[in-house]
Design a protein around this motif. Structure first.
Motif, PDB file in Angstrom:
ATOM      1  N   VAL A 457      58.981  35.266  35.931  1.00 34.81           N
ATOM      2  CA  VAL A 457      58.272  36.537  35.865  1.00 34.81           C
ATOM      3  C   VAL A 457      56.778  36.270  35.959  1.00 34.81           C
ATOM      4  CG1 VAL A 457      60.051  37.698  34.513  1.00 34.81           C
ATOM      5  CG2 VAL A 457      58.192  36.493  33.341  1.00 34.81           C
ATOM      6  N   LEU A 458      56.027  37.312  36.311  1.00 31.32           N
ATOM      7  CA  LEU A 458      54.569  37.240  36.321  1.00 31.32           C
ATOM      8  C   LEU A 458      54.033  37.487  34.922  1.00 31.32           C
ATOM      9  CD1 LEU A 458      53.737  39.349  39.508  1.00 31.32           C
ATOM     10  CD2 LEU A 458      53.463  36.881  39.285  1.00 31.32           C
ATOM     11  N   GLN A 459      53.041  36.703  34.516  1.00 26.33           N
ATOM     12  CA  GLN A 459      52.294  36.991  33.282  1.00 26.33           C
ATOM     13  C   GLN A 459      50.843  37.217  33.683  1.00 26.33           C
ATOM     14  OE1 GLN A 459      53.184  34.948  29.653  1.00 26.33           O
ATOM     15  NE2 GLN A 459      51.029  34.858  29.042  1.00 26.33           N
ATOM     16  N   LEU A 460      50.385  38.447  33.521  1.00 31.82           N
ATOM     17  CA  LEU A 460      49.052  38.852  33.960  1.00 31.82           C
ATOM     18  C   LEU A 460      48.205  39.253  32.761  1.00 31.82           C
ATOM     19  CD1 LEU A 460      50.086  41.074  37.010  1.00 31.82           C
ATOM     20  CD2 LEU A 460      49.667  38.616  36.976  1.00 31.82           C
ATOM     21  N   ARG A 461      46.892  39.120  32.942  1.00 32.16           N
ATOM     22  CA  ARG A 461      45.962  39.568  31.902  1.00 32.16           C
ATOM     23  C   ARG A 461      44.907  40.451  32.539  1.00 32.16           C
ATOM     24  NH1 ARG A 461      41.129  38.297  29.677  1.00 32.16           N
ATOM     25  NH2 ARG A 461      40.830  36.439  30.978  1.00 32.16           N
ATOM     26  N   SER A 462      44.711  41.627  31.944  1.00 32.35           N
ATOM     27  CA  SER A 462      43.722  42.571  32.462  1.00 32.35           C
ATOM     28  C   SER A 462      42.319  42.129  32.082  1.00 32.35           C
ATOM     29  CB  SER A 462      43.980  43.975  31.919  1.00 32.35           C
ATOM     30  OG  SER A 462      45.244  44.435  32.301  1.00 32.35           O
ATOM     31  N   SER A 463      41.375  42.539  32.892  1.00 39.20           N
ATOM     32  CA  SER A 463      39.970  42.254  32.604  1.00 39.20           C
ATOM     33  C   SER A 463      39.548  42.956  31.322  1.00 39.20           C
ATOM     34  CB  SER A 463      39.095  42.726  33.767  1.00 39.20           C
ATOM     35  OG  SER A 463      37.729  42.709  33.417  1.00 39.20           O
ATOM     36  N   SER A 464      38.621  42.338  30.595  1.00 39.99           N
ATOM     37  CA  SER A 464      38.117  42.951  29.366  1.00 39.99           C
ATOM     38  C   SER A 464      37.348  44.229  29.659  1.00 39.99           C
ATOM     39  CB  SER A 464      37.214  41.962  28.624  1.00 39.99           C
ATOM     40  OG  SER A 464      36.113  41.571  29.440  1.00 39.99           O
ATOM     41  N   ARG A 465      36.992  44.469  30.916  1.00 44.58           N
ATOM     42  CA  ARG A 465      36.316  45.722  31.278  1.00 44.58           C
ATOM     43  C   ARG A 465      37.292  46.894  31.254  1.00 44.58           C
ATOM     44  NH1 ARG A 465      33.399  44.055  36.783  1.00 44.58           N
ATOM     45  NH2 ARG A 465      32.496  46.156  36.634  1.00 44.58           N
TER      46      ARG A 465
END
Length: 667
Positions: A457-465
Motif C-alpha cells: 500500500v501507499l503511505q503518504l504524508r500531507s504537507s504541513s501547509r
C-alpha cells in the motif's frame, strides 16, 4: 351564461387555488427538499436542484381542479387547521408522485428529454450551474446512506423522520403517490437510521445551509468561452439551416452506425476545445479550503499538446466507435462532460501517453500507446465526487508488469510503501518525479491457490501547509483512485470510544489490518470503486478452554455511490474468520453505531461453541432457539452443536433489542 354568473362560479375554485398557493409558499422549502432527496443522484446536483424546484412549483393544482385532497390522502393530524393540512398533504403527494416518476425514467431518453424540453418549464437558469452547499462529514455520510436506498424509501424517510408524520399518514401518502409497497418502503426507511432518526432529521432539516438544502445554493458560471463562441456562431447556425438536407443525410448515417454498434455510452453533439480546458494555479492548493482535485495544477510535459488534448476530449465526448477501449466504472454516469473539464496531467509514462481530466464529479484517464505499440487508445472514467485531502491524494496513471505508477497530489510531502502483511516493517521510500509521478508500486494479483504473500500500500504524508503531520494509507484495488484505509480502535479501560475513524498508520491499526489485508480486495465485489474502508474493532473476548483472546471487527467499505458493504470478522491469534457479510446496511457507520454479531467457533479440543459480541452500548446478550443462554456482558460463549439453530439478540442501554447482523444469504 352571463359574465357575472361565470365570475361567481369561478370564485370558489380560484379561492381554493389561492389557498393552495399560500400553503405551497409556506411549505416550499420542505417540498423542494422532499423532491431533491427522492430524485436520483445520477441526474447531477444542478439538474436535481432545478427539477426539485420545478416539481414543487408544478404541484399547485389547476384553477378548475381546486385543492381537494386526492383519494387516499390522510386527514390532518389533531390540532392542525383542516384545510391547510389537507392541502399540505395533497402537495406532498403531487411532489412525491412526480419525483418517483422522474426517478424511474431518469436513465432513459425520455428522462433526458424531459429535463431540457420544453424550454417553457420553469425555473430556467441560463449561464449558471447551481449546487447545494457542501456539507460536513456527517452530511456526506447521511447522503451516502440515502443515495443507496430506493427512491420510495428516501421519500418515506423524509416524511417520517423530517416532516414528522405518523406511520399511518406516511403509508397513506405513499399509497396515494403510487408506491406499490408502502409498508416495505417505510420499513426500509426505518432500518436506514437504526435508531438514529433524530440525528438524521437534524442533519436534513438544519437551519443552516447543508448539502440537502436545495433552496440555498451556490452558483458558478458555465463555460464562458464556449458561450461567447456560440454567440458568434449564431449566424453560421442560421446558414446551416439552409442546408438541412445535407445535415439530415449526415444524421442518418450517424444513426445507422449507432444502431449497428449498439453502444450504451452517451454521446455529445460537440466536444470541448483543448484551449478551453481549465487549468488551476500551481499555488492554489496551499491557499484554498477546498483541498481536492479542483486544487490540482496541470502537470506533465504534454500540457501544451493541443492535438493530444483534443483527441482526449473528443474521445470522452464522443468515443470513436471500434477504435477506442472505453470503460466506465460501475455507478459512474456515462454522459459527456457538461463543460470544459480541468486538465490534471498530460505526459509520457511507461511508454504510454496519459491525459488526466476532471469535470468536477468524475476522473477520466485517456491513454495512447507509443508509436511502436499496436494497442488501441483507452479511456477510463470513474466517480470522484466529494473527494478530500486523502481520497484526492493519488491517481493511478499506468499499470505495467504487475506494478502501477501514481500521480500524487501537490500537497503530498512524503511518499512511501509498506506491506500490510508485515506490520513491524518500516515504510520504504518511494521515488517521485518532479511532475509528481511515482516509481512502480506492486499491485495485488489474483491469489494463486488462495495464497496471499504481500499486500503493498501507499503511505503518504500531507504537507504541513495543509494539516500538521497527517500520514495515511492508500490501497490499490484496480480503480483510478486508490482506497483510503482507516481504523477505529477498541476503547481503552475508562476511556470513551473513538468517535471518528483514525488513520491506519499506528502500530495497533497496522497489526489489525495485517490480519485482514488479504480480504481487502474481496470487499464490494460488485465491481463498484471503493472510496474508503474503515476497520472498527468493536469488541474483544476471552475464548473458552483457555484458547486466548479474540477481537471482533467490522470492516465497512464505502463506495463512491454510497452502496456500502460490511464485513464482520473474528480475529484470533492464529487466523481471521469471516462471520457475516452484508450490503445496503447502515451498520458500523455513524447511522448504525450499535452492532451485534455471532458465529460458530471450534475450540482446540474439537468442541463447537456459539460466540457472540456486541459494541459498547450493548449491555447483555441472549441466545434462543435450540440453544438458550444469556449474558449480562457484551460477549457470550455457549457450547452448542455446530448445526444447532440459535438466534442471538443484544440488549441496548436504552432498553431496546438489537438483532445480530445478518448477511445477504440469510435475509
Amino acid at each position: 351564461m352571463p359574465v357575472s354568473r361565470f365570475r361567481e362560479r369561478s370564485r370558489p375554485a380560484q379561492g381554493r387555488v389561492q389557498r393552495a398557493e399560500s400553503v405551497l409558499v409556506e411549505q416550499y422549502g420542505g417540498l423542494v427538499r422532499l423532491a431533491y432527496l427522492v430524485l436520483p443522484a445520477s441526474l447531477g446536483r444542478h439538474r436535481r436542484v432545478l427539477r426539485a424546484h420545478a416539481l414543487a412549483q408544478r404541484a399547485l393544482p389547476r384553477t378548475g381542479g381546486g385543492a381537494r385532497p386526492r383519494p387516499g390522502v390522510p386527514a390532518p393530524r389533531d390540532g392542525a387547521e383542516p384545510v391547510a393540512a389537507l392541502i399540505g398533504n395533497d402537495l406532498r403527494v403531487a411532489v412525491l408522485r412526480a419525483a418517483l416518476k422522474d426517478g424511474r425514467r431518469a436513465g432513459g431518453w425520455a428522462g433526458r428529454a424531459a429535463a431540457v424540453w420544453p424550454p417553457r418549464r420553469l425555473p430556467i437558469v441560463l449561464g449558471l450551474r447551481l449546487f447545494p452547499r457542501s456539507g460536513n462529514a456527517d452530511d456526506m455520510a447521511l447522503g451516502r446512506v440515502l443515495s443507496g436506498a430506493e427512491p420510495a424509501t428516501r421519500g418515506a424517510f423524509v416524511l417520517r423522520h423530517v416532516d414528522g408524520l405518523s406511520e399511518p399518514e406516511v403509508l397513506e401518502l405513499l399509497r396515494a403517490a403510487g408506491v406499490e409497497d408502502p409498508a416495505g418502503a417505510l420499513g426500509a426507511a426505518d432500518r436506514l437510521d437504526l435508531g438514529n432518526g433524530a440525528a438524521a432529521a437534524s442533519a436534513l432539516s438544519a437551519a443552516g445551509p447543508s448539502e440537502f438544502d436545495a433552496c440555498t445554493v451556490r452558483a458558478q458560471p458555465t463555460d464562458l468561452l464556449r458561450r461567447r463562441r456560440r454567440t458568434r456562431l449564431a449566424g453560421a447556425v442560421v446558414l446551416a439551416a439552409l442546408v438541412t438536407s445535407t445535415a439530415l443525410v449526415a444524421t442518418g448515417q450517424d444513426t445507422e452506425e449507432s444502431d449497428a454498434t449498439g453502444s450504451g455510452v452517451a454521446r455529445s453533439a460537440y466536444a470541448p476545445a483543448a484551449q478551453d480546458l481549465r487549468r488551476t494555479d500551481p499555488a492554489l492548493w496551499a491557499d484554498t479550503s477546498r483541498v481536492d482535485f479542483t486544487a490540482w495544477p496541470a502537470r506533465g510535459d504534454r500540457t501544451d499538446d493541443t492535438a493530444l488534448l483534443t483527441r482526449a476530449l473528443d474521445t470522452w465526448s464522443s468515443p470513436p466507435r471500434g477504435t477506442t477501449d472505453v470503460s466506465f466504472a460501475p455507478g459512474t454516469p456515462t454522459d459527456p462532460p457538461p463543460g470544459s473539464p480541468q486538465l490534471l496531467y498530460a505526459g509520457e509514462v511507461d511508454g504510454r501517453t496519459v491525459v488526466l481530466l476532471h469535470d468536477g464529479r468524475r476522473l477520466a484517464r485517456y491513454t495512447e500507446p507509443d508509436a511502436s505499440g499496436g494497442e488501441p487508445a483507452a479511456l477510463s472514467v470513474a466517480r470522484v465526487d466529494d473527494a478530500d485531502v486523502t481520497t484526492a491524494a493519488a491517481v493511478a496513471v499506468t499499470e505495467h508488469d504487475g506494478a502501477a505508477r501514481y500521480l500524487l497530489a501537490p500537497w503530498i510531502a512524503e511518499a512511501g510503501t509498506r506491506d500490510l502483511l508485515r506490520p513491524d516493517d518500516a515504510a520504504r521510500d518511494l521515488d517521485v518525479s518532479a511532475d509528481g509521478v511515482t516509481g512502480p508500486v506492486p499491485v495485488p494479483a489474483a491469489p494463486a491457490g488462495g495464497s496471499c504473500e504481500r499486500r503493498t500500500v501507499l503511505q503518504l504524508r500531507s504537507s504541513s501547509r495543509i494539516v500538521e503531520d497527517h500520514s495515511f494509507l492508500l490501497a490499490d484495488r484496480g480503480g483510478l483512485s486508490p482506497v483510503h484505509l482507516t481504523y477505529t480502535p477498541l476503547p481503552g479501560a475508562g476511556t470513551p470510544p473513538a468517535r471518528q475513524p483514525r488513520e491506519a498508520t499506528g502500530s495497533a491499526a497496522l497489526a489489525a489490518w495485517s490480519r485482514l489485508a488479504c480480504g481487502l480486495d474481496g470487499l464490494s465485489d460488485e465491481g463498484e470503486p471503493v472510496r474508503a474502508v474503515n476497520l472498527w474493532d468493536f469488541a474483544d473476548q476471552r475464548l473458552p478452554q483457555d484458547a486466548g483472546r479474540a477481537v471482533w471487527s467490522c470492516a465497512r467499505a464505502v463506495t463512491w455511490r454510497g452502496t456500502d458493504e460490511v464485513s464482520v470478522d473474528l480475529r484470533t491469534r492464529d487466523a481471521a474468520q469471516r462471520v457475516v457479510r452484508a450490503r445496503g446496511t447502515a451498520a458500523c457507520s455513524r447511522f448504525g453505531q450499535h452492532v451485534v454479531a455471532e458465529t460458530r467457533w471450534r475450540s482446540p479440543d474439537g468442541d463447537w461453541y456459539v460466540l457472540a459480541a456486541g459494541s459498547r452500548a450493548v449491555t447483555g446478550l441472549r441466545v434462543t432457539g435450540e440453544v438458550t443462554a444469556g449474558s449480562d456482558d457484551r460477549t457470550l460463549a455457549v457450547r452448542a452443536p455446530r448445526e444447532a439453530e440459535a438466534e442471538v439478540t443484544g440488549l441496548l442501554r436504552t432498553g431496546e433489542d438489537l438483532a445480530a447482523l445478518t448477511g445477504d444469504d440469510d435475509r
